[in-house]
Every structure is written in structure tokens, then in C-alpha cells.
Motif scaffolding. Structure first.
Motif, PDB file in Angstrom:
ATOM      1  N   LEU A  77      23.510  57.258 -45.948  1.00  4.39           N
ATOM      2  CA  LEU A  77      22.497  57.157 -44.892  1.00  4.39           C
ATOM      3  C   LEU A  77      22.250  55.696 -44.506  1.00  4.39           C
ATOM      4  CD1 LEU A  77      19.839  59.796 -46.084  1.00  4.39           C
ATOM      5  CD2 LEU A  77      21.632  60.097 -44.381  1.00  4.39           C
ATOM      6  N   LYS A 128      22.922  53.810 -40.942  1.00  5.16           N
ATOM      7  CA  LYS A 128      21.722  53.274 -40.294  1.00  5.16           C
ATOM      8  C   LYS A 128      21.910  51.803 -39.914  1.00  5.16           C
ATOM      9  CE  LYS A 128      16.832  52.285 -41.245  1.00  5.16           C
ATOM     10  NZ  LYS A 128      15.731  52.411 -42.227  1.00  5.16           N
ATOM     11  N   ARG A 187      14.195  61.751 -39.796  1.00  2.00           N
ATOM     12  CA  ARG A 187      15.466  61.027 -39.758  1.00  2.00           C
ATOM     13  C   ARG A 187      15.836  60.581 -38.347  1.00  2.00           C
ATOM     14  NH1 ARG A 187      18.699  64.901 -44.004  1.00  2.00           N
ATOM     15  NH2 ARG A 187      18.028  63.851 -45.923  1.00  2.00           N
TER      16      ARG A 187
END
Length: 321
Positions: free
Chosen positions: A124, A128, A146
Motif C-alpha cells: 500500500l 501511495k 483508502r
């Protein structure tokens, strides 16, 4: 001469040594600060060098070429490298069809780099903090929280989150009965996933004294349940099915099924590739009605799981009307 030198040194004032010592400390202090600063700069450069990037959508359209990066969480049936060195699984096969579509429909030649990331939280964070054409594939549930950090593709799969126990556990007929029926039980769950939220909601509503342990993967959570008959977990339907297929002592407590989850590919917030994904998934009657999509599910998940996930999709579509 040597004796005179020895005398002069031995007779040197104490103040000289004190001043020299202070000067040396100042020099060492400045040198240490410089080293710390250089280390700090080096750390920044290392972080930057590790930042993933790919061709942005606008440049891909204009140049007709794109260098793309796929960061995937290795998981049986969904994303893995087979014995022949091919990247495959439900997620990676869908992405491959997307890349073929880019070539055929948009004239864009793509060069894809695959990067395995076995830590879900790191997957993640790497997406990101990336730029442009970087896609994350890790059965990432689409959530409003999210969406603050990522752009998503349209959902490529509707998931069923399964409450899984050891096969020796008694059948749970109502969630209200869980604290009494599983009084001596604890829970374990893959950290960083939406299963943590699901279990915490279960705890808050039905089992206030439940102890929940965190592990690093769904495989680890399932293994814990197999080895300890007094544990239970939440996991994806496909993970439960594969454990059952391997004749592992697990049981699905159907009363705990959660059918509202949807998986999507993630992109950094600065990405323009969501435009391409939206077009791809909404062609004609929709990509997920395509026979090629259904063949991918059947090949990797089998008929039973595919039918259950398709039913979950139908229920979702019905609830949206």
C-alpha cells in the motif's frame, strides 16, 4: 635535542592541554554533525531512489508507449509467478488483458515490470508514494478511507469475507451466540486488511471480551486456525476454498459471511490511468460480463467459488438498483 624536547613537553602549561582538548572536542562535534547531515541526505536519496514510477497516462497516449510497474502481493490463484516464469493469477491475468487492450484499442505499446511485495502494508505505501503508471494488485478492498490515498480501478471482483473456524468447532447459527458458543476462543487476523475492521465490528457488537491477534498474512492466519482449534479468523472466500481443497481441517461459519466487499487495482493519487481503467471495464456490457473474464475466474478459482462470487456480484447489482 631529544632530551630538550622531552623537557619542554613535560613542562608545558596545563592550560595548553585543556585548550587543545576543547578544540579537539569542537572539531569532533562539527565532524560528527557533518557526518549526520551527510547520512540524512543519503537516506533521503535512498528513499527517492526506491520510489516507484511509470509513464503517466497523458504521455502514454501521446507517445504510444508506456513503461508500467505492477506491485503485487503474492497469493495463490490471484498473483504469482508460475514454474515457467509467467506472471499469472486472477489479478495479473486481468491486468494482462488490460495491457492487450491498450495495444489493440489505443495503439500503446507497454513494457511491464513486476515487483513482488509480500508485506501488505508495504504494498500500500509503495503505491501511495509512487508516480504515474504504477498499479497495485493485492485483493485491495475498495473503501472510502483508502480513497483518500489512492485512485481505484472499477471493481474486478466481489468478495465474500468468510468467518472461518477449525473443523471441530460447533456450528454458529446466530452471531448473537458467538460469545457463549466460542467462549474460550480467540481470533487472529491479517493485519492491515479490512478483515481487521470486520472482526473489530464483530467484537464490539457481539463479543466485547474477544482477544484478537495480528499476523502478517492470510496464510499465517489460516495456519494458526488449523493448528489451534480454539482460534477463528476472517478471510477471503477463495483462501478458505483453497484450504478446504487441500483437505485442511477448516469450517466456514456461513452466518458470518460478509458479501459487501469489492476488490480493485490501486494507483497513486496523481495517476491519470484511472481513465483508461474506467474505459476498459465499461466496454459494451462491461468487462466482467465478458467470457474471457469468466474463463480467468474458472481457471484459477474453479466452478464453485466462481458461481458464489458471481452471486455476490448479482446481489450487489440488485442492491444498487
Amino acid at each position: 635535542m631529544n632530551s630538550m624536547t622531552m623537557i619542554m613537553i613535560s613542562c608545558a602549561p596545563k592550560k595548553l592541554f585543556v585548550n587543545s582538548s576543547k578544540h579537539l572536542k569542537r572539531l569532533l562535534g562539527r565532524f560528527g554533525s557533518a557526518l549526520a547531515f551527510l547520512f540524512f541526505i543519503s537516506s533521503i536519496n535512498t528513499v527517492k531512489s526506491q520510489q516507484l514510477s511509470g509513464t503517466d497516462w497523458a504521455n502514454a497516449v501521446s507517445s504510444k508507449s508506456a513503461n508500467l510497474t505492477v506491485v503485487y502481493y503474492p497469493e495463490q490463484a490471484f498473483a504469482f509467478k508460475d514454474a515457467r516464469g509467467n506472471y499469472t493469477g486472477v489479478e495479473l491475468d486481468i491486468l494482462n488483458q488490460f495491457f492487450v487492450w491498450l495495444k489493440n484499442a489505443k495503439g500503446i505499446n507497454v513494457n511491464v515490470t513486476y515487483k513482488e511485495q509480500g508485506d501488505f502494508d508495504k504494498l500500500l505505501s509503495s503505491v501511495k508514494n509512487s508516480n504515474g503508471g504504477v498499479f497495485g494488485a493485492g485483493n485491495v478492498t475498495i473503501t472510502d478511507e483508502r480513497k483518500k490515498d489512492f485512485k481505484y480501478s472499477p471493481a474486478y471482483l466481489n468478495n465474500i469475507a468468510v468467518l472461518m473456524t477449525h473443523s471441530s468447532a460447533p456450528e454458529l447459527k446466530t452471531l448473537e451466540a458467538i460469545s457463549a458458543l466460542y467462549k474460550s476462543y480467540s481470533a487472529v487476523v491479517h493485519k492491515g486488511t479490512t478483515h481487521v475492521i470486520t472482526l473489530n465490528n464483530l467484537k464490539d457488537k457481539y463479543y466485547p471480551n474477544l482477544k484478537i491477534g495480528m499476523v502478517n498474512s492470510d496464510d499465517e492466519a489460516i495456519k494458526s486456525v488449523i493448528e489451534n482449534s480454539k482460534l477463528f479468523t476472517y478471510t477471503d472466500l477463495a483462501n478458505y476454498w483453497m484450504a478446504q481443497k487441500d483437505n485442511q481441517p477448516v469450517k466456514r461459519q456461513a452466518i458470518g459471511d460478509k458479501t459487501t466487499e469489492q476488490f480493485g487495482f490501486i494507483m497513486p493519487k496523481n495517476s491519470g490511468w484511472d481513465q483508461a481503467f474506467n474505459e476498459f471495464f465499461n466496454l459494451g456490457a462491461g468487462y466482467r460480463s465478458n467470457i474471457m473474464y469468466k474463463k480467468i475466474l474458472m481457471r484459477h478459482l474453479g466452478n464453485e467459488v466462481t458461481q458464489m462470487l458471481e452471486m455476490a456480484l448479482a446481489q450487489q447489482n440488485q442492491s444498487n438498483k
